[in-house]
Design a protein around this motif. Structure first.
Motif, PDB file in Angstrom:
ATOM      1  N   LYS A  88      88.846  12.732 -34.066  1.00 20.49           N
ATOM      2  CA  LYS A  88      88.678  11.914 -35.272  1.00 20.49           C
ATOM      3  C   LYS A  88      89.854  11.007 -35.611  1.00 20.49           C
ATOM      4  O   LYS A  88      89.689  10.066 -36.383  1.00 20.49           O
ATOM      5  CB  LYS A  88      88.474  12.838 -36.492  1.00 20.49           C
ATOM      6  CG  LYS A  88      87.254  13.724 -36.422  1.00 20.49           C
ATOM      7  CD  LYS A  88      86.021  12.979 -36.853  1.00 20.49           C
ATOM      8  CE  LYS A  88      84.808  13.894 -36.816  1.00 20.49           C
ATOM      9  NZ  LYS A  88      83.582  13.118 -36.650  1.00 20.49           N
ATOM     10  N   GLN A 112      93.068   8.209 -23.932  1.00 20.99           N
ATOM     11  CA  GLN A 112      91.665   8.029 -23.526  1.00 20.99           C
ATOM     12  C   GLN A 112      91.318   8.962 -22.372  1.00 20.99           C
ATOM     13  O   GLN A 112      90.212   9.501 -22.299  1.00 20.99           O
ATOM     14  CB  GLN A 112      91.416   6.583 -23.108  1.00 20.99           C
ATOM     15  CG  GLN A 112      91.697   5.575 -24.204  1.00 20.99           C
ATOM     16  CD  GLN A 112      91.565   4.163 -23.666  1.00 20.99           C
ATOM     17  OE1 GLN A 112      90.458   3.695 -23.439  1.00 20.99           O
ATOM     18  NE2 GLN A 112      92.687   3.506 -23.438  1.00 20.99           N
ATOM     19  N   ARG A 125      90.209  -0.775 -21.340  1.00 20.42           N
ATOM     20  CA  ARG A 125      90.327  -0.833 -22.806  1.00 20.42           C
ATOM     21  C   ARG A 125      91.781  -1.030 -23.213  1.00 20.42           C
ATOM     22  O   ARG A 125      92.068  -1.788 -24.150  1.00 20.42           O
ATOM     23  CB  ARG A 125      89.752   0.445 -23.441  1.00 20.42           C
ATOM     24  CG  ARG A 125      90.038   0.547 -24.936  1.00 20.42           C
ATOM     25  CD  ARG A 125      88.879   1.085 -25.721  1.00 20.42           C
ATOM     26  NE  ARG A 125      89.227   1.298 -27.120  1.00 20.42           N
ATOM     27  CZ  ARG A 125      89.118   0.362 -28.074  1.00 20.42           C
ATOM     28  NH1 ARG A 125      88.691  -0.847 -27.785  1.00 20.42           N
ATOM     29  NH2 ARG A 125      89.438   0.643 -29.328  1.00 20.42           N
ATOM     30  N   LEU A 129      93.002  -4.101 -25.526  1.00 25.75           N
ATOM     31  CA  LEU A 129      93.686  -3.911 -26.814  1.00 25.75           C
ATOM     32  C   LEU A 129      95.064  -4.563 -26.804  1.00 25.75           C
ATOM     33  O   LEU A 129      95.439  -5.275 -27.742  1.00 25.75           O
ATOM     34  CB  LEU A 129      93.850  -2.411 -27.097  1.00 25.75           C
ATOM     35  CG  LEU A 129      92.694  -1.689 -27.772  1.00 25.75           C
ATOM     36  CD1 LEU A 129      92.917  -0.181 -27.731  1.00 25.75           C
ATOM     37  CD2 LEU A 129      92.546  -2.144 -29.222  1.00 25.75           C
ATOM     38  N   LEU A 160      94.533   3.294 -31.708  1.00 27.55           N
ATOM     39  CA  LEU A 160      93.155   2.820 -31.847  1.00 27.55           C
ATOM     40  C   LEU A 160      92.328   3.045 -30.587  1.00 27.55           C
ATOM     41  O   LEU A 160      91.112   2.820 -30.591  1.00 27.55           O
ATOM     42  CB  LEU A 160      93.156   1.326 -32.197  1.00 27.55           C
ATOM     43  CG  LEU A 160      93.829   0.974 -33.522  1.00 27.55           C
ATOM     44  CD1 LEU A 160      93.801  -0.527 -33.749  1.00 27.55           C
ATOM     45  CD2 LEU A 160      93.156   1.696 -34.671  1.00 27.55           C
ATOM     46  N   ASN A 162      90.990   5.390 -28.866  1.00 23.97           N
ATOM     47  CA  ASN A 162      89.777   6.219 -28.844  1.00 23.97           C
ATOM     48  C   ASN A 162      88.821   5.895 -29.993  1.00 23.97           C
ATOM     49  O   ASN A 162      87.935   6.689 -30.291  1.00 23.97           O
ATOM     50  CB  ASN A 162      90.143   7.706 -28.884  1.00 23.97           C
ATOM     51  CG  ASN A 162      90.704   8.189 -27.559  1.00 23.97           C
ATOM     52  OD1 ASN A 162      90.329   7.692 -26.498  1.00 23.97           O
ATOM     53  ND2 ASN A 162      91.623   9.153 -27.608  1.00 23.97           N
ATOM     54  N   ARG A 163      89.008   4.755 -30.632  1.00 27.27           N
ATOM     55  CA  ARG A 163      88.192   4.352 -31.780  1.00 27.27           C
ATOM     56  C   ARG A 163      88.049   5.492 -32.796  1.00 27.27           C
ATOM     57  O   ARG A 163      86.943   5.951 -33.110  1.00 27.27           O
ATOM     58  CB  ARG A 163      86.792   3.914 -31.331  1.00 27.27           C
ATOM     59  CG  ARG A 163      86.806   2.665 -30.473  1.00 27.27           C
ATOM     60  CD  ARG A 163      85.393   2.180 -30.169  1.00 27.27           C
ATOM     61  NE  ARG A 163      85.393   0.896 -29.505  1.00 27.27           N
ATOM     62  CZ  ARG A 163      85.590   0.720 -28.197  1.00 27.27           C
ATOM     63  NH1 ARG A 163      85.806   1.763 -27.418  1.00 27.27           N
ATOM     64  NH2 ARG A 163      85.584  -0.481 -27.676  1.00 27.27           N
ATOM     65  N   ALA A 165      87.783   7.691 -36.172  1.00 25.88           N
ATOM     66  CA  ALA A 165      87.156   7.441 -37.475  1.00 25.88           C
ATOM     67  C   ALA A 165      88.209   7.138 -38.529  1.00 25.88           C
ATOM     68  O   ALA A 165      87.960   6.382 -39.462  1.00 25.88           O
ATOM     69  CB  ALA A 165      86.333   8.663 -37.891  1.00 25.88           C
ATOM     70  N   LEU A 191      92.475  -5.372 -36.229  1.00 30.51           N
ATOM     71  CA  LEU A 191      91.870  -4.481 -35.228  1.00 30.51           C
ATOM     72  C   LEU A 191      91.150  -3.313 -35.896  1.00 30.51           C
ATOM     73  O   LEU A 191      90.050  -2.930 -35.486  1.00 30.51           O
ATOM     74  CB  LEU A 191      92.948  -3.935 -34.280  1.00 30.51           C
ATOM     75  CG  LEU A 191      93.403  -4.866 -33.160  1.00 30.51           C
ATOM     76  CD1 LEU A 191      94.558  -4.228 -32.397  1.00 30.51           C
ATOM     77  CD2 LEU A 191      92.253  -5.150 -32.200  1.00 30.51           C
ATOM     78  N   VAL A 192      91.782  -2.734 -36.917  1.00 31.13           N
ATOM     79  CA  VAL A 192      91.173  -1.595 -37.611  1.00 31.13           C
ATOM     80  C   VAL A 192      89.835  -2.013 -38.212  1.00 31.13           C
ATOM     81  O   VAL A 192      88.813  -1.342 -38.041  1.00 31.13           O
ATOM     82  CB  VAL A 192      92.117  -1.036 -38.702  1.00 31.13           C
ATOM     83  CG1 VAL A 192      91.391  -0.067 -39.615  1.00 31.13           C
ATOM     84  CG2 VAL A 192      93.311  -0.345 -38.064  1.00 31.13           C
ATOM     85  N   GLN A 195      87.016  -2.728 -35.557  1.00 29.57           N
ATOM     86  CA  GLN A 195      86.315  -1.597 -34.936  1.00 29.57           C
ATOM     87  C   GLN A 195      85.761  -0.623 -35.967  1.00 29.57           C
ATOM     88  O   GLN A 195      85.175   0.393 -35.619  1.00 29.57           O
ATOM     89  CB  GLN A 195      87.210  -0.903 -33.908  1.00 29.57           C
ATOM     90  CG  GLN A 195      88.386  -0.144 -34.458  1.00 29.57           C
ATOM     91  CD  GLN A 195      89.153   0.559 -33.336  1.00 29.57           C
ATOM     92  OE1 GLN A 195      89.279   0.044 -32.234  1.00 29.57           O
ATOM     93  NE2 GLN A 195      89.652   1.746 -33.599  1.00 29.57           N
ATOM     94  N   SER A 197      87.164   1.402 -38.140  1.00 25.55           N
ATOM     95  CA  SER A 197      87.859   2.645 -38.476  1.00 25.55           C
ATOM     96  C   SER A 197      88.282   2.609 -39.939  1.00 25.55           C
ATOM     97  O   SER A 197      88.476   1.537 -40.509  1.00 25.55           O
ATOM     98  CB  SER A 197      89.122   2.818 -37.614  1.00 25.55           C
ATOM     99  OG  SER A 197      88.799   2.962 -36.245  1.00 25.55           O
TER     100      SER A 197
END
Ligand code: ADP
Ligand code: MG
Length: 227
Positions: A88, A112, A125, A129, A160, A162-163, A165, A191-192, A195, A197
């Motif tokens: 998370k 990752q 990725r 990024l 970021l 792992n994307r 939550a 960026l946040v 995606q 988050s």
């Protein structure tokens, strides 16, 4: 209102040294909704890092309730907490905490790989990024060969990757000069948001805080809403 990614209720933490006990957090009630960016303001020593460490499941010793993605943390084993943290959360610290022997792309790929991505996916990725943070020409550089702003951009990309939550950031640009801090902060926000988050970002910079969705302030061990 969208679902809560984080809910704390009555979160408390004190530190005892000898016969002196300081109550740093005295019952923090905080909700962060999916996709929401919240500034955690407070002067030095007010407990911002203590709160982020508790919420980040990095420290035990607190009382009260923490729910991450609806899951009550207190009911989990150590392994369960580690798994939930990896699933998370993403972290950005004031000092980058990058692995010195790994280059930029490897630092961003590593979480990752731990998360189950293939090496190709992770590198792709990471490169994407880092490129969106202006580091396309720095992918092979180790942290010692990057400027402070560049190191912090790598740390942002890693958080970021792992994307997550919820991104937790502890004075993420506090170590940079004002101009670099503004630029890195803007890229981080962009960026946040891009995606989707959520983020909880500790700062004592009121100007940066005003650019987030909502501001909460730590005072006397509890949160007072600001806006
Ligand atoms: P902030 O991040 O807002 O500057 P901190 O959370 O780092 O504040 O610290 C809040 C208070 O808790 C400070 O008075 C600090 O000295 C104390 N504190 C933090 N961590 C510890 C610890 N491990 N042991 C004893 N006291 C601590
Ligand atoms: Mg701190």
């Amino acid at each position: 209102m969208s679902e809560a990614v984080l809910e704390t209720r009555g979160l408390a933490r004190s530190f005892t040294q000898g016969d002196v006990t300081i109550e740093v957090l005295r019952g923090v009630d905080l909700t962060v909704h999916a996709g929401e960016i919240v500034a955690l303001l407070g002067p030095s020593g007010s407990g911002k890092s203590t709160l982020l460490q508790a919420v980040g499941l990095l420290e035990g010793g607190f009382s009260g309730s923490i729910r991450l993605g609806g899951q009550e943390v207190a009911s989990l084993s150590n392994d369960g907490r580690t798994a939930l943290r990896r699933e998370k959360l993403g972290f950005v610290y004031q000092f980058h905490h990058l692995l010195p022997d790994f280059n930029a792309i490897e630092n961003v790929a590593l979480p990752q790989l731990i998360h189950g991505a293939t090496p190709e996916e992770a590198r792709e990725r990471a490169a994407s990024l880092l490129s969106s943070l202006g580091l396309a020409q720095r992918l092979d550089h180790k942290p010692s060969r990057l400027s402070g702003g560049e190191q912090q951009r790598v740390a942002v990309a890693r958080a970021l990757a792992n994307r997550p939550a919820l991104v937790l950031a502890d004075e993420p640009t506090g170590n940079l000069d004002e101009r670099t801090a503004d630029v890195v902060f803007d890229e981080f926000m962009h960026l946040v948001r891009g995606q989707g988050s959520a983020a909880l970002i500790a700062t004592h910079n009121e100007r940066l805080a005003a650019r987030m969705d909502r501001v909460v302030r730590l005072h006397d061990g509890g949160l007072v809403p600001v806006t």
